[in-house]
Design an enzyme around this catalytic site. Structure first.
Site, PDB file in Angstrom:
ATOM      1  N   ARG A 112       0.865  -1.176   0.000  1.00 33.66           N
ATOM      2  CA  ARG A 112       0.000   0.000   0.000  1.00 33.66           C
ATOM      3  C   ARG A 112       0.902   1.226   0.000  1.00 33.66           C
ATOM      4  NH1 ARG A 112      -2.327   0.741   6.243  1.00 33.66           N
ATOM      5  NH2 ARG A 112      -0.286   0.766   7.239  1.00 33.66           N
ATOM      6  N   ASN A 150      -5.156   7.607   3.784  1.00 33.93           N
ATOM      7  CA  ASN A 150      -4.861   6.968   5.068  1.00 33.93           C
ATOM      8  C   ASN A 150      -3.382   7.130   5.378  1.00 33.93           C
ATOM      9  OD1 ASN A 150      -5.824   4.974   7.286  1.00 33.93           O
ATOM     10  ND2 ASN A 150      -3.935   4.048   6.532  1.00 33.93           N
ATOM     11  N   GLU A 151      -3.094   7.814   6.499  1.00 31.45           N
ATOM     12  CA  GLU A 151      -1.736   7.928   7.012  1.00 31.45           C
ATOM     13  C   GLU A 151      -0.742   8.448   5.968  1.00 31.45           C
ATOM     14  OE1 GLU A 151      -1.892   4.487  10.479  1.00 31.45           O
ATOM     15  OE2 GLU A 151      -0.956   3.999   8.557  1.00 31.45           O
ATOM     16  N   GLU A 313      -7.358   5.445  15.030  1.00 37.17           N
ATOM     17  CA  GLU A 313      -6.992   4.059  15.299  1.00 37.17           C
ATOM     18  C   GLU A 313      -6.375   4.004  16.694  1.00 37.17           C
ATOM     19  OE1 GLU A 313      -4.456   2.415  12.282  1.00 37.17           O
ATOM     20  OE2 GLU A 313      -5.706   3.148  10.631  1.00 37.17           O
ATOM     21  N   TRP A 321       2.860  -7.064  11.738  1.00 37.01           N
ATOM     22  CA  TRP A 321       2.671  -7.655  10.430  1.00 37.01           C
ATOM     23  C   TRP A 321       3.298  -9.053  10.435  1.00 37.01           C
ATOM     24  CZ3 TRP A 321       3.946  -3.251   6.381  1.00 37.01           C
ATOM     25  CH2 TRP A 321       3.019  -2.221   6.530  1.00 37.01           C
ATOM     26  N   GLU A 363      -1.651  -8.030   7.665  1.00 42.30           N
ATOM     27  CA  GLU A 363      -1.918  -7.665   9.061  1.00 42.30           C
ATOM     28  C   GLU A 363      -2.678  -8.746   9.830  1.00 42.30           C
ATOM     29  OE1 GLU A 363      -1.819  -2.797   8.892  1.00 42.30           O
ATOM     30  OE2 GLU A 363      -3.763  -3.776   8.907  1.00 42.30           O
TER      31      GLU A 363
END
Length: 687
Positions: A112, A150-151, A313, A321, A363
């Site tokens: 990602r 995201n992030e 989160e 991971w 994950e």
């Protein structure tokens, strides 16, 4: 004016990935969420391939069904734009959207965040999926807000694709206007680096000795930040155009990104991902390490962006991971402890990651509230307790803000420059950590604030003490602001390597500490990094102010007193500069400017806390041991004292007044035990 989330009560949420589960599970999931007092779910931030399975073919029916059912159970929804995970059809057809290593090697599909922000094609496709997604869901009654991407800059915060080099040149043209000004700012006359055509200019590239022009390296980070913000704004503008009734946020605090500017320009408030176990997975030789409590230092950073914020989160289980980031399982009580750690520091909407642990993908060991087996467990019960407590106290706490009279000051330029420049960067972390840790252990709340071009005297004047330890890059304008802060009554602490660079990162040809030399009344005559043959000198304070054997760590500057009103608080007691000033204080107006020619250590900070007579704001009615974090959230309506026990054993507290724990309703007085990983919240008694 800082932007904060606006909610009427503390709110509990959870990240949910319905695309990972059979549809038959959804209704039971939503029913159980409501039993835990969870009222918000975040979803869709990784689901581009579901909403656009082929280029130009959109299907938004899946999440419409999910949200219809969520709405039936009274759940509100935060939707994430899915641009953190481009689908395979996109990266296969348009490889120019991929990020690249410094040597040009592309980041291929399969992870990602493997894209670059500069690609015109990627921006086009991101704008299209965002527009279509917002059009599809903007009127759904469950939707309350949007998370962009995201992030940002997580996993990778450097970008070297061909499109990034092109965008960098455009950014430089806008910043400098001409090559002559660029060459001057970067000092390219050194080593014959002078540019004669814009096409000769690149981001960092491979070289035999991996040491790029340091002024280029600083501008590179500024460019990455601005480029990231412009990518976020592309999506934020679409959401505001089509769904002005919804709020916009994103979850962050990652490298090479000015999160303050991002919030100012794009967001309604800032969001954060809180994983306290990250503070425990790297070995430390510090016997008194803060461990998971050190995460409060990051949360203090978040507060400087949005005093009241969302944790998008919140860690709810062991993390990791398949191949890295292994984290131990939270002990009974730690999920609750960490949740209130976030709340203490300003979180009003707390969203757990995740509802159920994934059975597939990278994950599979990043656990959620529920285990893989989906049966009741202790983490579910613990979240249920938190949900019940939020229902009890949430209306009183929401909207109150963290209270502190001491601030650790930082800025983006020095942080980014210090990543590359080892002559000041490492000392920033050393000194900030030493101050934060000792203030924590002595129950003195502190803020971490960021100096920005818009920072005013009013922003600084609310603090009695400010620590700005190693600001290598310093302008006369900043020095003037700091002088006015001191003159109106503030106590200001500098450290070694202050004031020797200008905003391009070039060294000033003026006596150190440069722009603040006049304020401090000292000149740096000589200096040495403490490394190799150079040993940290011992320092001795007047009247026994420092413990025997205290050393000046990191860097030693030998100071010369230039003004008669400068007080030498401590001198070096060893090395060739024995007897020379190491720590000075000068009164200016109603305040004081302190200069320390080294990096701050815990011993030195402790001595300064004593010298300043700093005490806990509740010292007159409460005594707790060092293992407990103390903080206060307050508004005009009242103040609430939080006590968080990070120890794995009960600790004794002495309550000199009778107070009620707002979470349990129990009245407490005298010597009382706070359980292992326990939390108390008191309404502060009147004086």
């Amino acid at each position: 004016m800082a932007k904060s989330i606006q909610v009427d009560e503390l709110t509990l949420g959870v990240c949910y990935y319905p695309e990972h589960w059979p549809e038959a599970l959804w209704e039971d999931d939503f029913r159980r969420m409501r039993e835990l007092n969870i009222s918000v779910v975040r979803m869709a931030e990784f689901a581009w391939a579901i909403m656009e399975p082929e280029e130009g073919r959109f299907d938004f029916s899946f999440f419409a069904r999910v949200m219809d059912l969520a709405h039936q159970y009274g759940l509100k929804v935060i939707l994430g734009t899915p641009t953190a995970t481009p689908p395979a059809w996109l990266t296969h057809k348009y490889p120019e959207v991929l990020n690249a290593d410094v040597d040009g090697t592309l980041h291929r599909h399969g992870m990602r965040r493997h894209y670059n922000y500069s690609s015109p094609k990627y921006r086009e496709l991101c704008a299209r999926i965002t527009r279509n997604m917002v059009e599809a869901y903007k009127d759904h009654p469950a939707v309350i807000g949007w998370q962009i991407d995201n992030e940002f800059n997580c996993e990778s915060n450097v970008y070297y694709a061909e499109a990034d080099h092109v965008a960098f040149r455009q950014w430089l043209k806008a910043r400098y206007g001409t090559l002559e000004k660029l060459n001057e700012a970067w000092g390219t006359v050194f080593w014959s680096q002078t540019y004669t055509d814009w096409e000769q200019v690149y981001l960092t590239r491979p070289m035999a000795n991996p040491s790029p022009n340091p002024h280029l390296a600083l501008d590179e980070k500024r460019f990455i930040s601005d480029n990231t913000i412009s990518f976020a704004k592309l999506q934020g503008d679409i959401i505001r155009e089509l769904a002005p009734q919804h709020w916009v946020t994103t979850n962050g605090l990652f490298g090479h990104l000015d999160s303050h500017a991002l919030t100012d320009e794009v967001l309604d408030f800032f969001s954060y991902d809180s994983y306290p176990q990250f503070s425990t997975i790297f070995p430390s030789d510090d016997e008194n390490s803060l461990k998971d409590r050190a995460w409060s230092m990051s949360l203090a950073n978040v507060r400087s962006i949005s005093p009241n914020f969302c944790v998008m989160e919140q860690q709810s289980g062991p993390g990791g991971w398949v191949n890295r980031m292994e984290m131990a399982s939270p002990r009974p009580g730690q999920i609750r402890l960490w949740s209130y750690q976030s709340v203490l520091h300003g979180c009003d909407l707390l969203v757990y990651f995740r509802w159920r642990t994934a059975t597939m993908g990278t994950e599979i060991y990043w656990h959620g509230i529920n285990d893989h087996h989906n049966q009741p467990n202790r983490r579910v019960r613990e979240v249920g307790q938190i949900g019940a407590e939020f229902a009890k106290i949430g209306g009183a706490i929401a909207g109150t803000t963290y209270q502190a009279e001491i601030a650790l000051l930082q800025d983006y330029d020095n942080h980014w420059d210090g990543e590359f420049d080892v002559w000041h960067g490492p000392f920033q972390w050393q000194s900030q950590r030493a101050w934060f840790k000792q203030l924590q252990y002595r129950h003195i709340p502190a803020d971490r604030i960021t100096l920005r071009p818009a920072t005013t005297l009013e922003d600084l004047a609310k603090y009695k003490v400010i620590v700005y330890p190693h600001a290598a890059i310093m302008t006369d304008e900043t020095a003037n602001l700091l002088q006015r802060y001191v003159e109106q009554g503030g106590k200001l602490f500098f450290g070694a390597r202050t004031g020797y660079k200008n905003p391009t990162g070039q060294v000033n040809m003026r006596p150190l500490p440069g722009p603040v030399a006049e304020l401090c009344g000292v000149t740096v005559e000589d200096y040495t990094m403490i490394k190799g043959t150079a040993k940290a000198a011992e320092i001795k304070g007047a009247d026994g102010r420092l413990a025997e054997g205290t050393k000046a760590v990191g860097f030693n500057e030998i100071l010369r007193v230039d003004k008669p009103d400068v007080e030498v608080v401590a001198k070096y007691a060893s090395e060739y500069y024995e007897g020379e000033p190491a720590l000075t204080r000068r009164k200016a107006g109603s305040g004081e400017a302190w200069y320390y020619g080294a990096a701050y250590s815990e011993q030195v900070v402790d001595a300064l806390i004593d010298e300043l007579r700093l005490v806990s704001p509740v010292a007159n009615w409460l005594e707790v041991p060092a293992e407990v974090e103390l903080g206060i959230r307050a508004s005009d309506a009242g103040a609430y004292v939080f006590l968080l026990n990070y120890a794995d054993r009960p600790v004794a507290a002495l309550l000199k007044q009778r107070v009620q724990d707002s979470l349990t309703g129990v009245w407490l007085e005298g010597e009382v035990e706070l359980p292992a990983f326990g939390v108390w919240v008191f309404e502060r008694p009147s004086a």
